[in-house]
Design an enzyme around this catalytic site. Structure first.
Site, PDB file in Angstrom:
ATOM      1  N   CYS A 134      12.895 -41.858  -4.411  1.00 56.54           N
ATOM      2  CA  CYS A 134      12.646 -43.088  -5.188  1.00 56.54           C
ATOM      3  C   CYS A 134      13.225 -44.332  -4.537  1.00 56.54           C
ATOM      4  O   CYS A 134      12.963 -45.447  -4.993  1.00 56.54           O
ATOM      5  CB  CYS A 134      13.220 -42.945  -6.599  1.00 56.54           C
ATOM      6  SG  CYS A 134      15.015 -42.801  -6.596  1.00 56.54           S
ATOM      7  N   CYS A 173      17.063 -37.376  -9.164  1.00 54.95           N
ATOM      8  CA  CYS A 173      18.155 -38.313  -9.470  1.00 54.95           C
ATOM      9  C   CYS A 173      19.483 -37.564  -9.467  1.00 54.95           C
ATOM     10  O   CYS A 173      20.530 -38.116  -9.120  1.00 54.95           O
ATOM     11  CB  CYS A 173      17.933 -38.975 -10.825  1.00 54.95           C
ATOM     12  SG  CYS A 173      16.228 -39.466 -11.096  1.00 54.95           S
TER      13      CYS A 173
HETATM   14 FE1  FES Z   1      15.765 -43.225  -8.638  1.00 56.03          FE
HETATM   15 FE2  FES Z   1      16.372 -41.839 -10.796  1.00 56.03          FE
HETATM   16  S1  FES Z   1      14.453 -42.709 -10.272  1.00 56.03           S
HETATM   17  S2  FES Z   1      17.641 -42.356  -9.162  1.00 56.03           S
END
Ligand code: FES
Length: 208
Positions: A36, A107
């Site tokens: 992400c 995450c």
């Molecule tokens: Fe990036 Fe959770 S979406 S750390």
């Protein structure tokens, strides 16, 4: 549809423990998620005699799941030795949080990677660096198959691994030629392994 978070996740997100900076930290690390692009910073204080983590703080530039994982993880490792802390996996933390939505597992991986990098930085030169098959499996078990958010080792996509004395890593993957994420998985493995100084060459072969 809103994400379903457990009560524990929500509580740690609203009242995160151990957030901040340790000015005189013995080690710190900044870790980014390839999934992400978010980041986490981890600071450590370690007792030189006992090798116990006496203090740990983190700053999250990620989402609610990352904040909750950082909070839970730092609570779990405080007072543990660095060897004990290194054995904690992202699955342990996700479990302690009462689970995470599958799309948010990365995450948790990010938070645990932040801790491991900080410990690695602490050990620095003192640790004899040798990249083992166990290290390789650890890296592969953090690569999540998109959509399912289950790692490729658990999915039995890794058929064979080998590391030779010259630092060449050889991996056989069982991924169907029709699989839309075939190349994505290969690229993610290469990206992770390129960051390991002991890995000099990577060969990934599909056996299907
Ligand atoms: Fe990036 Fe959770 S979406 S750390």
């Amino acid at each position: 549809m809103p994400l379903q978070y457990s009560e524990i996740v929500l509580e740690h997100f609203r009242n995160p423990r151990n957030v901040g900076i340790i000015e005189d930290a013995d080690a710190m690390a900044i870790e980014g998620s390839p999934a992400c692009g978010d980041q986490i910073v981890v600071y450590l204080k370690v007792d030189k005699e006992t090798k116990k983590i006496t203090d740990i703080k983190f700053q999250s530039f990620g989402c609610a799941s990352n904040i909750a994982t950082g909070s839970m993880l730092t609570e779990m490792v405080k007072g543990k030795t660095i060897d004990e802390a290194l054995r904690i996996t992202w699955k342990d933390v996700a479990e302690a949080l009462g689970g995470l939505p599958p799309v948010k597992m990365h995450c948790s991986v990010l938070a645990v990677d932040g801790l491991k990098s900080a410990i690695k930085n602490y050990l620095g030169e003192k640790r004899e660096e040798k990249f083992t098959k166990e290290d390789l499996v650890n890296i592969l078990s953090k690569i999540l198959y998109p959509n399912l958010s289950i790692d490729i080792v658990s999915l039995k996509m890794v058929n064979y691994i080998n590391i030779n004395e010259k630092g060449k890593v050889y991996i056989e993957l069982v991924v169907s030629p029709e699989d839309p994420f075939r190349n994505h998985i290969k690229e993610e493995i290469e990206e992770k392994l390129k960051k390991v100084p002991e890995v000099k060459e990577i060969e990934i072969k599909f056996v299907y």
